[in-house]
Design a protein around this motif. Structure first.
Motif, PDB file in Angstrom:
ATOM      1  N   THR A 195      28.277 -51.380  22.896  1.00 34.86           N
ATOM      2  CA  THR A 195      27.733 -50.264  23.675  1.00 34.86           C
ATOM      3  C   THR A 195      28.480 -48.978  23.356  1.00 34.86           C
ATOM      4  O   THR A 195      27.872 -47.920  23.177  1.00 34.86           O
ATOM      5  CB  THR A 195      27.849 -50.571  25.191  1.00 34.86           C
ATOM      6  OG1 THR A 195      27.222 -51.811  25.470  1.00 34.86           O
ATOM      7  CG2 THR A 195      27.207 -49.465  26.015  1.00 34.86           C
ATOM      8  N   THR A 239      27.533 -47.792  19.831  1.00 35.09           N
ATOM      9  CA  THR A 239      26.165 -47.263  19.823  1.00 35.09           C
ATOM     10  C   THR A 239      26.135 -45.859  20.410  1.00 35.09           C
ATOM     11  O   THR A 239      25.536 -44.944  19.837  1.00 35.09           O
ATOM     12  CB  THR A 239      25.222 -48.188  20.612  1.00 35.09           C
ATOM     13  OG1 THR A 239      25.183 -49.461  19.962  1.00 35.09           O
ATOM     14  CG2 THR A 239      23.822 -47.611  20.702  1.00 35.09           C
ATOM     15  N   ALA A 240      26.788 -45.682  21.560  1.00 36.11           N
ATOM     16  CA  ALA A 240      26.819 -44.368  22.212  1.00 36.11           C
ATOM     17  C   ALA A 240      27.479 -43.327  21.316  1.00 36.11           C
ATOM     18  O   ALA A 240      26.942 -42.226  21.107  1.00 36.11           O
ATOM     19  CB  ALA A 240      27.550 -44.463  23.547  1.00 36.11           C
ATOM     20  N   GLY A 248      27.920 -43.455  18.048  1.00 37.11           N
ATOM     21  CA  GLY A 248      27.106 -43.255  16.847  1.00 37.11           C
ATOM     22  C   GLY A 248      25.928 -42.332  17.099  1.00 37.11           C
ATOM     23  O   GLY A 248      25.625 -41.454  16.281  1.00 37.11           O
ATOM     24  N   GLN A 249      25.260 -42.503  18.236  1.00 38.88           N
ATOM     25  CA  GLN A 249      24.145 -41.617  18.580  1.00 38.88           C
ATOM     26  C   GLN A 249      24.630 -40.185  18.774  1.00 38.88           C
ATOM     27  O   GLN A 249      23.962 -39.233  18.360  1.00 38.88           O
ATOM     28  CB  GLN A 249      23.442 -42.115  19.850  1.00 38.88           C
ATOM     29  CG  GLN A 249      22.735 -43.437  19.680  1.00 38.88           C
ATOM     30  CD  GLN A 249      21.562 -43.330  18.726  1.00 38.88           C
ATOM     31  OE1 GLN A 249      20.845 -42.344  18.703  1.00 38.88           O
ATOM     32  NE2 GLN A 249      21.360 -44.363  17.917  1.00 38.88           N
ATOM     33  N   TRP A 250      25.804 -40.023  19.402  1.00 37.90           N
ATOM     34  CA  TRP A 250      26.361 -38.691  19.596  1.00 37.90           C
ATOM     35  C   TRP A 250      26.719 -38.055  18.244  1.00 37.90           C
ATOM     36  O   TRP A 250      26.457 -36.876  18.016  1.00 37.90           O
ATOM     37  CB  TRP A 250      27.581 -38.744  20.521  1.00 37.90           C
ATOM     38  CG  TRP A 250      28.164 -37.395  20.781  1.00 37.90           C
ATOM     39  CD1 TRP A 250      27.682 -36.447  21.645  1.00 37.90           C
ATOM     40  CD2 TRP A 250      29.303 -36.814  20.147  1.00 37.90           C
ATOM     41  NE1 TRP A 250      28.476 -35.326  21.591  1.00 37.90           N
ATOM     42  CE2 TRP A 250      29.474 -35.520  20.685  1.00 37.90           C
ATOM     43  CE3 TRP A 250      30.206 -37.270  19.186  1.00 37.90           C
ATOM     44  CZ2 TRP A 250      30.505 -34.675  20.289  1.00 37.90           C
ATOM     45  CZ3 TRP A 250      31.234 -36.432  18.793  1.00 37.90           C
ATOM     46  CH2 TRP A 250      31.369 -35.145  19.344  1.00 37.90           C
ATOM     47  N   CYS A 297      25.282 -38.657  15.354  1.00 33.83           N
ATOM     48  CA  CYS A 297      24.019 -38.281  14.703  1.00 33.83           C
ATOM     49  C   CYS A 297      23.526 -36.932  15.215  1.00 33.83           C
ATOM     50  O   CYS A 297      23.037 -36.104  14.445  1.00 33.83           O
ATOM     51  CB  CYS A 297      22.949 -39.344  14.942  1.00 33.83           C
ATOM     52  SG  CYS A 297      23.216 -40.864  14.025  1.00 33.83           S
ATOM     53  N   ALA A 298      23.670 -36.713  16.507  1.00 37.06           N
ATOM     54  CA  ALA A 298      23.206 -35.461  17.101  1.00 37.06           C
ATOM     55  C   ALA A 298      24.159 -34.299  16.831  1.00 37.06           C
ATOM     56  O   ALA A 298      23.736 -33.146  16.778  1.00 37.06           O
ATOM     57  CB  ALA A 298      23.036 -35.644  18.608  1.00 37.06           C
ATOM     58  N   ALA A 301      20.376 -41.597  11.374  1.00 40.41           N
ATOM     59  CA  ALA A 301      20.893 -42.812  12.011  1.00 40.41           C
ATOM     60  C   ALA A 301      21.409 -43.834  11.004  1.00 40.41           C
ATOM     61  O   ALA A 301      22.399 -44.509  11.270  1.00 40.41           O
ATOM     62  CB  ALA A 301      19.812 -43.434  12.892  1.00 40.41           C
ATOM     63  N   PHE A 306      26.267 -36.887  27.601  1.00 40.87           N
ATOM     64  CA  PHE A 306      25.596 -37.749  26.624  1.00 40.87           C
ATOM     65  C   PHE A 306      26.136 -39.180  26.716  1.00 40.87           C
ATOM     66  O   PHE A 306      25.370 -40.139  26.811  1.00 40.87           O
ATOM     67  CB  PHE A 306      25.796 -37.189  25.212  1.00 40.87           C
ATOM     68  CG  PHE A 306      25.029 -37.918  24.164  1.00 40.87           C
ATOM     69  CD1 PHE A 306      23.779 -37.470  23.768  1.00 40.87           C
ATOM     70  CD2 PHE A 306      25.543 -39.051  23.552  1.00 40.87           C
ATOM     71  CE1 PHE A 306      23.055 -38.146  22.787  1.00 40.87           C
ATOM     72  CE2 PHE A 306      24.832 -39.732  22.584  1.00 40.87           C
ATOM     73  CZ  PHE A 306      23.585 -39.268  22.197  1.00 40.87           C
ATOM     74  N   TYR A 352      25.145 -44.016  28.589  1.00 43.04           N
ATOM     75  CA  TYR A 352      25.289 -45.377  28.062  1.00 43.04           C
ATOM     76  C   TYR A 352      26.130 -46.268  28.974  1.00 43.04           C
ATOM     77  O   TYR A 352      26.496 -47.370  28.593  1.00 43.04           O
ATOM     78  CB  TYR A 352      25.916 -45.336  26.666  1.00 43.04           C
ATOM     79  CG  TYR A 352      24.961 -44.799  25.634  1.00 43.04           C
ATOM     80  CD1 TYR A 352      24.167 -45.662  24.888  1.00 43.04           C
ATOM     81  CD2 TYR A 352      24.833 -43.430  25.425  1.00 43.04           C
ATOM     82  CE1 TYR A 352      23.277 -45.171  23.947  1.00 43.04           C
ATOM     83  CE2 TYR A 352      23.948 -42.938  24.482  1.00 43.04           C
ATOM     84  CZ  TYR A 352      23.176 -43.811  23.748  1.00 43.04           C
ATOM     85  OH  TYR A 352      22.288 -43.325  22.824  1.00 43.04           O
TER      86      TYR A 352
END
Length: 185
Positions: free
Chosen positions: A22, A25-26, A28-30, A32-33, A39, A118, A122
């Protein structure tokens, strides 16, 4: 043992609600942004067994974990909930053109309220701090120098584990003659 934990008394507990997956993932998404990166250009390090992509990419590796506070216990309907606060350090290696600028952007924005909001999406994850970016020596398998920058970010992760708990929910109280019920010897 599989996915469950066993307490000292042998009671089974579910896996904690905020896992390492978790957290990654959180983050990694941050990334990317924030960098921005597609991704598929953000990967988990060590055991991913994936060839690096062409162009800019990031590799996240959990670098350490540490307890922040003593566990806290609360109780719910038929259960005991154990809360743990821990610090999770993740090393982010940025490869390719613009890696230095990306590392600087991570260090700049990691403590921003937008990052905190952000990551909170999660679970109970919050940014603590980011170490200063550092350039690393990296030579590819083709014996070529590659631009690689590294930033270690530290997150607070509050996770819980729930155990089944027996409670006494009824009690019979009465008055009785002690000598008649328990005659003296």
């Amino acid at each position: 043992m599989g996915d469950s934990m066993v307490e000292a008394d042998g009671a089974q507990a579910a896996t904690g609600d905020v896992t390492e997956g978790t957290v990654l993932t959180a983050l990694g998404q941050w990334l990317c942004a924030t960098i921005p990166l597609p991704a598929d250009a953000v990967m988990v390090g060590q055991v991913n067994r994936v060839a690096p992509p062409c162009g800019a990419f990031a590799i996240m590796t959990v670098a350490g974990r540490g307890r922040i506070a003593t566990n806290r216990t609360t109780y719910g309907a038929g259960c005991r909930i154990v809360w743990m606060q821990q610090q999770v350090d993740v090393r982010v290696d940025l490869h390719g053109a613009g890696a230095g600028d990306g590392a600087g952007r991570i260090a700049l924005l990691f403590r921003d309220p937008a990052c905190a909001a952000f990551l909170a999406g999660y679970g109970t994850i919050a940014p603590l701090y980011a170490a200063p970016p550092r350039q690393r020596d990296f030579v590819s398998d083709a014996a070529q120098y590659e631009d690689v920058w590294q930033v270690t970010v530290s997150l607070q992760v509050n996770s819980t584990v729930t155990f089944a708990q027996d409670f006494a929910n009824a009690l019979n109280v009465g008055i009785f003659e002690t000598d008649a019920t328990f005659p003296p010897e």
